[in-house]
Write a protein that holds these residues in place. Sequence first.
Motif, short mmCIF file in Angstrom:
data_model
loop_
_atom_site.label_atom_id
_atom_site.label_comp_id
_atom_site.label_asym_id
_atom_site.label_seq_id
_atom_site.Cartn_x
_atom_site.Cartn_y
_atom_site.Cartn_z
N UNK A 151 -0.07 5.34 -7.70
CA UNK A 151 -0.55 4.15 -7.01
C UNK A 151 0.34 2.93 -7.32
N UNK A 152 0.77 2.82 -8.58
CA UNK A 152 1.66 1.70 -8.94
C UNK A 152 2.95 1.79 -8.12
N UNK A 174 2.19 0.59 -4.60
CA UNK A 174 1.89 -0.85 -4.52
C UNK A 174 3.15 -1.68 -4.74
N UNK A 175 3.95 -1.23 -5.69
CA UNK A 175 5.16 -1.97 -5.97
C UNK A 175 6.11 -1.96 -4.78
N UNK A 176 6.24 -0.82 -4.11
CA UNK A 176 7.16 -0.82 -2.97
C UNK A 176 6.57 -1.60 -1.80
N UNK A 177 5.23 -1.63 -1.69
CA UNK A 177 4.61 -2.44 -0.64
C UNK A 177 4.93 -3.91 -0.87
N UNK A 229 -2.50 -5.67 -7.32
CA UNK A 229 -2.75 -5.12 -5.98
C UNK A 229 -3.46 -3.78 -6.06
N UNK A 230 -3.15 -2.99 -7.09
CA UNK A 230 -3.73 -1.65 -7.12
C UNK A 230 -5.20 -1.66 -7.51
N UNK A 231 -5.68 -2.78 -8.06
CA UNK A 231 -7.08 -2.83 -8.49
C UNK A 231 -8.04 -2.45 -7.35
N UNK A 232 -7.73 -2.92 -6.15
CA UNK A 232 -8.61 -2.67 -5.02
C UNK A 232 -8.64 -1.20 -4.64
N UNK A 233 -7.59 -0.46 -5.04
CA UNK A 233 -7.47 0.92 -4.57
C UNK A 233 -7.80 1.97 -5.62
N UNK A 234 -8.00 1.53 -6.87
CA UNK A 234 -8.22 2.50 -7.93
C UNK A 234 -9.35 3.45 -7.61
N UNK A 235 -10.55 2.90 -7.39
CA UNK A 235 -11.71 3.76 -7.17
C UNK A 235 -11.60 4.46 -5.81
N UNK A 236 -11.26 3.69 -4.81
CA UNK A 236 -11.25 4.19 -3.44
C UNK A 236 -10.23 5.30 -3.23
N UNK A 237 -9.04 5.12 -3.78
CA UNK A 237 -7.97 6.08 -3.53
C UNK A 237 -7.81 7.06 -4.70
N UNK A 238 -7.43 6.54 -5.86
CA UNK A 238 -7.09 7.41 -6.99
C UNK A 238 -8.29 8.18 -7.50
N UNK A 239 -9.38 7.48 -7.84
CA UNK A 239 -10.52 8.16 -8.44
C UNK A 239 -11.09 9.21 -7.50
N UNK A 240 -11.16 8.88 -6.21
CA UNK A 240 -11.76 9.83 -5.28
C UNK A 240 -10.90 11.07 -5.09
N UNK A 272 -10.80 -5.79 7.49
CA UNK A 272 -10.55 -7.19 7.80
C UNK A 272 -9.72 -7.33 9.08
N UNK A 273 -8.67 -6.54 9.18
CA UNK A 273 -7.79 -6.64 10.34
C UNK A 273 -8.36 -5.94 11.56
N UNK A 274 -9.37 -5.07 11.31
CA UNK A 274 -9.99 -4.28 12.37
C UNK A 274 -8.96 -3.52 13.20
N UNK A 275 -8.00 -2.98 12.49
CA UNK A 275 -6.97 -2.19 13.15
C UNK A 275 -6.98 -0.81 12.53
N UNK A 276 -6.69 0.19 13.34
CA UNK A 276 -6.62 1.54 12.79
C UNK A 276 -5.33 1.70 12.02
N UNK A 277 -5.39 2.28 10.84
CA UNK A 277 -4.15 2.49 10.11
C UNK A 277 -4.31 3.67 9.17
N UNK A 278 -3.17 4.18 8.71
CA UNK A 278 -3.21 5.25 7.73
C UNK A 278 -3.50 4.65 6.36
N UNK A 279 -4.21 5.42 5.55
CA UNK A 279 -4.57 4.92 4.22
C UNK A 279 -3.33 4.54 3.42
N UNK A 280 -2.24 5.30 3.62
CA UNK A 280 -1.01 5.01 2.89
C UNK A 280 -0.43 3.64 3.19
#
Lengths: 340, 97
Positions: free
Chosen positions: A210-211, A214-217, A244-255, A305-313
């Motif tokens: 995840x780091x 996030x870093x490349x993003x 930045x990765x804080x928002x994704x820890x549970x949603x992406x990594x933990x799951x 927020x953006x209400x746009x379809x996108x890939x999780x990546x």
Amino acid sequence: MKKHLNTLYVTTQNAYLHKEGQSVVVNVEKEARLRIPVHTLDGIVCFGAVSMSPFLMHHCAENHVAVSFLSEYGKFLARIQGPVSGNVLLRREQYRVADIPERAADIARHILIGKIANARAVLRRAMRDHGDNRELKTAECRTTQYLRRLESPMLIEELRGNEGEAAASYFSAFPQLVTVKSEAFQFSGRNRRPPTDPVNAMLSFAYTLLVHDCRSALEGVGLDPCVGFLHSDRPGRPSLALDLMEEFRAFLADRVVLSLINRRQIQAKDFNDSAGGAVTMSDSARRTLLGAWQKRKQEEITHPYLEEKCKIGLLPHLQAQLLVRYLRGDLEAYPPFIWR
Amino acid sequence: MLVLITYDVSTLNKAGQRRLSRIAKTCLDYGQRVQNSVFECLVEPAQWTSLRAELLRLYSPEEDSLRFYFLGKNWENRVEHHGTKETLNLESGTLII
């Protein structure tokens, strides 16, 4: 909008990557195993004894392909940094905001709202799927309390305290999320450096991936990944990527980790104990996790927020863009990613 | 979008052989070889413009034939593969070596 491109993971030991024309070629024992045009890649992650020709490094740097070298077990070692590009005015603004305690705390607060709300969503989903029990309910109530507290401005120290407590109550309910009854996947709290049980080993590995993303993003949108708001500056630490990765820890990594365990795709025999109590993942377990990780990143969701379809990546990239918009003054506050 | 490129390059003389290898190399810069003179290239419109220009510069209109098939964005439903030379899905495949 930026396209979500693929990431190449090289885990085969003694592989050698080089450039041929505009393509990346992966050689294993002098035989070309893979050949891919560089423009289809977003990043290359090399594990352990993997080497790369300098020409390919130059080429990746020029084409904004993030290259990271990790140890065989997923510990971050080095990355290739191309010429710093992007907007100098934006980076200056980032540094300015980071130096104003109230503004840095405001961003950090919104990031934490995202983090805790997503952790709570993971707990709630478990309650819905497997029936609720006392541990889950207590943790869910507590996270709700922490979220309510975060509604009003706070000093950065208070925020960090709140984060710690919220994370502790989330992880106290974490064993309830593992539905496989197995001695090996007992979880008694988060530990790292080195992780001492299989669940922690997997979590640490997923967070490292995840780091990298996030870093490349962040670099992709022209922000400095080392100057953070929630995490303080420390040499060599990518503080903003950690923010930045804080928002994704549970949603992406933990799951991803939880579903691999619960679907029995990874089992107790996939781990090795080493002297000193460290637990490491086997080669095949790492590949399984990487495969699941890539697959999850290909799934589509609608950005809340953006209400746009996108890939999780692409989510880290979109959040980085929203952060840029806030820093430029186009948004009142930074809108974190909150999983619905 | 996915573009399928196929070609027949006359290799009767040295110049033809040189053209063949240059055209093949150019295709490899943008995509993967799926059969001997068949390439699948995953490109953005801008990349396609430069790939096309490059190929048209290399080939010889009197002796060679070049064909481009545009499979668009939803190409995954339009391609079926059987037998050997299994290819990678560069867009969504898992690239783990």
